[in-house]
Design a protein around this motif. Structure first.
Motif, PDB file in Angstrom:
ATOM      1  N   THR A 259       0.883  -1.485  -0.500  1.00  0.00           N
ATOM      2  CA  THR A 259      -0.604  -0.496   0.245  1.00  0.00           C
ATOM      3  C   THR A 259       0.788   1.312   0.084  1.00  0.00           C
ATOM      4  O   THR A 259       0.670   2.032  -1.062  1.00  0.00           O
ATOM      5  CB  THR A 259      -0.859   0.147   1.019  1.00  0.00           C
ATOM      6  OG1 THR A 259      -1.859  -1.578   1.244  1.00  0.00           O
ATOM      7  CG2 THR A 259      -1.648   1.270   1.790  1.00  0.00           C
ATOM      8  N   GLN A 260       2.134   1.618   0.632  1.00  0.00           N
ATOM      9  CA  GLN A 260       3.091   2.684   0.829  1.00  0.00           C
ATOM     10  C   GLN A 260       3.783   2.826  -0.239  1.00  0.00           C
ATOM     11  O   GLN A 260       3.917   3.858  -0.733  1.00  0.00           O
ATOM     12  CB  GLN A 260       3.372   2.714   2.614  1.00  0.00           C
ATOM     13  CG  GLN A 260       2.751   2.382   3.592  1.00  0.00           C
ATOM     14  CD  GLN A 260       2.006   3.875   4.189  1.00  0.00           C
ATOM     15  OE1 GLN A 260       0.237   4.049   3.462  1.00  0.00           O
ATOM     16  NE2 GLN A 260       3.488   4.854   3.814  1.00  0.00           N
ATOM     17  N   CYS A 261       4.067   1.254  -0.594  1.00  0.00           N
ATOM     18  CA  CYS A 261       4.910   1.716  -2.043  1.00  0.00           C
ATOM     19  C   CYS A 261       3.892   2.549  -3.743  1.00  0.00           C
ATOM     20  O   CYS A 261       4.165   3.230  -4.106  1.00  0.00           O
ATOM     21  CB  CYS A 261       5.455   0.341  -2.764  1.00  0.00           C
ATOM     22  SG  CYS A 261       6.572  -0.123  -1.688  1.00  0.00           S
ATOM     23  N   SER A 264       2.512   6.480  -1.434  1.00  0.00           N
ATOM     24  CA  SER A 264       3.303   7.450  -0.025  1.00  0.00           C
ATOM     25  C   SER A 264       4.898   7.502  -1.403  1.00  0.00           C
ATOM     26  O   SER A 264       5.269   8.667  -1.250  1.00  0.00           O
ATOM     27  CB  SER A 264       3.914   6.581   0.661  1.00  0.00           C
ATOM     28  OG  SER A 264       2.468   6.761   2.127  1.00  0.00           O
ATOM     29  N   VAL A 265       5.011   6.314  -2.090  1.00  0.00           N
ATOM     30  CA  VAL A 265       5.864   6.195  -2.717  1.00  0.00           C
ATOM     31  C   VAL A 265       5.963   6.774  -4.357  1.00  0.00           C
ATOM     32  O   VAL A 265       6.393   7.818  -4.791  1.00  0.00           O
ATOM     33  CB  VAL A 265       7.588   5.133  -2.746  1.00  0.00           C
ATOM     34  CG1 VAL A 265       8.031   4.768  -3.958  1.00  0.00           C
ATOM     35  CG2 VAL A 265       7.141   4.563  -1.509  1.00  0.00           C
ATOM     36  N   LEU A 266       4.786   5.772  -4.875  1.00  0.00           N
ATOM     37  CA  LEU A 266       4.688   6.396  -6.441  1.00  0.00           C
ATOM     38  C   LEU A 266       4.121   6.797  -7.318  1.00  0.00           C
ATOM     39  O   LEU A 266       4.647   8.035  -7.560  1.00  0.00           O
ATOM     40  CB  LEU A 266       4.313   4.656  -7.138  1.00  0.00           C
ATOM     41  CG  LEU A 266       5.792   3.608  -6.937  1.00  0.00           C
ATOM     42  CD1 LEU A 266       4.686   2.115  -7.722  1.00  0.00           C
ATOM     43  CD2 LEU A 266       6.759   3.699  -7.106  1.00  0.00           C
ATOM     44  N   ILE A 267       2.389   6.681  -6.694  1.00  0.00           N
ATOM     45  CA  ILE A 267       1.885   8.119  -6.803  1.00  0.00           C
ATOM     46  C   ILE A 267       2.219   9.668  -6.435  1.00  0.00           C
ATOM     47  O   ILE A 267       2.326  10.523  -7.210  1.00  0.00           O
ATOM     48  CB  ILE A 267       0.010   7.598  -6.476  1.00  0.00           C
ATOM     49  CG1 ILE A 267      -0.074   6.782  -6.760  1.00  0.00           C
ATOM     50  CG2 ILE A 267      -0.335   8.944  -7.271  1.00  0.00           C
ATOM     51  CD1 ILE A 267      -1.988   6.114  -6.018  1.00  0.00           C
ATOM     52  N   TYR A 283      12.470  11.995  -5.374  1.00  0.00           N
ATOM     53  CA  TYR A 283      11.592  11.332  -4.080  1.00  0.00           C
ATOM     54  C   TYR A 283      11.335  10.262  -4.304  1.00  0.00           C
ATOM     55  O   TYR A 283      10.748  10.129  -2.918  1.00  0.00           O
ATOM     56  CB  TYR A 283      10.206  12.721  -4.877  1.00  0.00           C
ATOM     57  CG  TYR A 283      10.120  13.922  -5.465  1.00  0.00           C
ATOM     58  CD1 TYR A 283       9.224  14.811  -3.801  1.00  0.00           C
ATOM     59  CD2 TYR A 283      10.730  14.643  -6.216  1.00  0.00           C
ATOM     60  CE1 TYR A 283       9.945  15.760  -3.859  1.00  0.00           C
ATOM     61  CE2 TYR A 283      10.199  16.217  -6.739  1.00  0.00           C
ATOM     62  CZ  TYR A 283       9.871  16.669  -5.579  1.00  0.00           C
ATOM     63  OH  TYR A 283      10.184  17.812  -5.388  1.00  0.00           O
ATOM     64  N   ILE A 284      11.573   9.351  -5.198  1.00  0.00           N
ATOM     65  CA  ILE A 284      11.116   8.128  -5.308  1.00  0.00           C
ATOM     66  C   ILE A 284      12.196   7.380  -4.037  1.00  0.00           C
ATOM     67  O   ILE A 284      11.401   6.586  -2.745  1.00  0.00           O
ATOM     68  CB  ILE A 284      11.719   6.662  -6.748  1.00  0.00           C
ATOM     69  CG1 ILE A 284      11.093   7.197  -7.637  1.00  0.00           C
ATOM     70  CG2 ILE A 284      12.598   5.466  -6.383  1.00  0.00           C
ATOM     71  CD1 ILE A 284       9.522   6.218  -6.985  1.00  0.00           C
ATOM     72  N   VAL A 285      13.567   7.995  -4.314  1.00  0.00           N
ATOM     73  CA  VAL A 285      14.585   7.765  -2.900  1.00  0.00           C
ATOM     74  C   VAL A 285      13.976   8.595  -1.885  1.00  0.00           C
ATOM     75  O   VAL A 285      14.129   7.694  -0.866  1.00  0.00           O
ATOM     76  CB  VAL A 285      15.796   7.983  -3.513  1.00  0.00           C
ATOM     77  CG1 VAL A 285      16.801   8.297  -1.938  1.00  0.00           C
ATOM     78  CG2 VAL A 285      16.632   6.811  -4.688  1.00  0.00           C
ATOM     79  N   ARG A 286      13.692   9.604  -1.587  1.00  0.00           N
ATOM     80  CA  ARG A 286      13.069   9.975  -0.381  1.00  0.00           C
ATOM     81  C   ARG A 286      11.933   9.023  -0.139  1.00  0.00           C
ATOM     82  O   ARG A 286      12.346   9.293   1.368  1.00  0.00           O
ATOM     83  CB  ARG A 286      13.271  11.050  -0.248  1.00  0.00           C
ATOM     84  CG  ARG A 286      13.344  12.142   0.783  1.00  0.00           C
ATOM     85  CD  ARG A 286      12.719  13.952   0.832  1.00  0.00           C
ATOM     86  NE  ARG A 286      11.396  14.459   0.151  1.00  0.00           N
ATOM     87  CZ  ARG A 286      10.756  15.576   0.504  1.00  0.00           C
ATOM     88  NH1 ARG A 286      11.352  16.423   1.036  1.00  0.00           N
ATOM     89  NH2 ARG A 286       9.572  15.738   0.050  1.00  0.00           N
TER      90      ARG A 286
END
Length: 322
Positions: A259-261, A264-267, A283-286
């Motif tokens: 869910t978080q990937c 909060s990460v991709l979208i 932003y992907i890394v952060r």
């Protein structure tokens, strides 16, 4: 005994109406954010709160009164927040435009508030009367009930308030606003989790505006409440709520991580790249590094809370009160 019970009921009604009026008045008179669309959410919420407790005509009168008071305070005694010196000029211009728009159409706002309150209260009264008139079904079968009961709405409100508080508290780049939303979905179900997530994001932005409002962030917050319980139901092959005593840590960690990937990460990284630049992989890394800390913590706290609370007893009481 009826007379003794009448006083608390009237007191609860008075406090409910008072909070609804203060919500309408303060949200119109304050200038914490100058975004017209986000500013109208809180008065609308106050109007809906009024509509749930009084008759249509009374709801219209109270909504018009609260709107009039809020606009009067905005005109004579506007509530200004503390603004950094560099942004003060731009903020004053935005507030001036907002006040001009609201005050020039003040009669229209008051009329709209009264009409919305009247029809919301009328709709609620009709639905309540229809449910009261509907006869009970055969033995062993539950009667029809509203989509959202009072207990479920109260639980959603608690999760939303908890989520706004947690979202507003940050430790550096770390924010734990996803935990109450995930708990809401796991406890109440995917639909409730979706609603709690979206409303929490909107309320948190109004309370503490941060940057530009974007509905995609609201959608990611809503999906944060919807997807974990949805994935768990797929893993368990159950379409109904189940007991979390038999869920292990790794299953919960897996669904929260997925869910978080996605959210909060991709979208979120794609949206921030479009809004602020810096490149997608930055932003992907952060965001990914933050979720490496948040996901195990969310899974551990969620499992501990859900297993320490007897959800089956709570759900039985909720059904009995509906």
């Amino acid at each position: 005994m009826n007379k003794n019970n009448c006083v608390p009921a009237r007191l609860r009604l008075f406090l409910w109406l008072l909070c609804s009026e203060l919500l309408i008045i303060y949200s119109l008179a304050s200038t914490n954010t100058t975004n017209m669309y986000t500013r109208l959410i809180l008065p609308l919420l106050g109007i809906i709160m009024l509509s749930l407790k009084v008759k249509p005509f009374a709801a219209g009168i109270l909504a018009a009164f609260g709107t009039s008071c809020g606009l009067a305070i905005l005109h004579y005694f506007p509530l200004y927040p503390q603004v950094a010196p560099k942004a003060r000029i731009a903020f004053q211009q935005a507030v001036g435009n907002y006040r001009e728009t609201m005050l020039n159409y003040s009669y229209l706002w008051v009329l709209a508030a009264a009409v919305i309150a009247y029809f919301c209260a009328d709709f609620y009264c009709r639905e309540k009367s229809a449910l009261d008139r509907k006869p009970a079904t055969s033995a062993g079968q539950p009667t029809a009930k509203a989509k959202f009961s009072a207990v479920e709405l109260s639980a959603m409100a608690i999760f939303i308030a908890f989520g706004v508080i947690v979202t507003s508290v940050r430790i550096g780049f770390f924010s734990f606003g996803g935990l109450p939303i995930i708990l809401a979905g796991l406890t109440l179900g995917p639909v409730y989790g979706f609603l709690v997530g979206g409303l929490t994001d909107l309320a948190a932005f109004i309370v503490r505006p941060g940057g530009q409002f974007n509905p995609i962030f609201t959608l990611t917050s809503a999906l944060t409440g919807f997807l974990p319980i949805f994935f768990l139901q797929i893993l368990q092959r159950k379409k109904t709520k189940f007991d979390f005593q038999h869920i292990n840590y790794w299953q919960l960690l897996l669904v929260i991580a997925v869910t978080q990937c996605l959210t909060s990460v991709l979208i979120a990284s794609a949206v921030m790249t479009f809004l602020y630049g810096h490149g997608f992989w930055y932003y992907i890394v952060r965001q990914g590094s933050l979720q490496c800390f948040n996901v195990p913590l969310y899974a551990y706290l969620s499992l501990g809370i859900l297993q320490s609370v007897n959800l089956q007893t709570i759900r039985t009481k909720m059904k009995l009160r509906n």
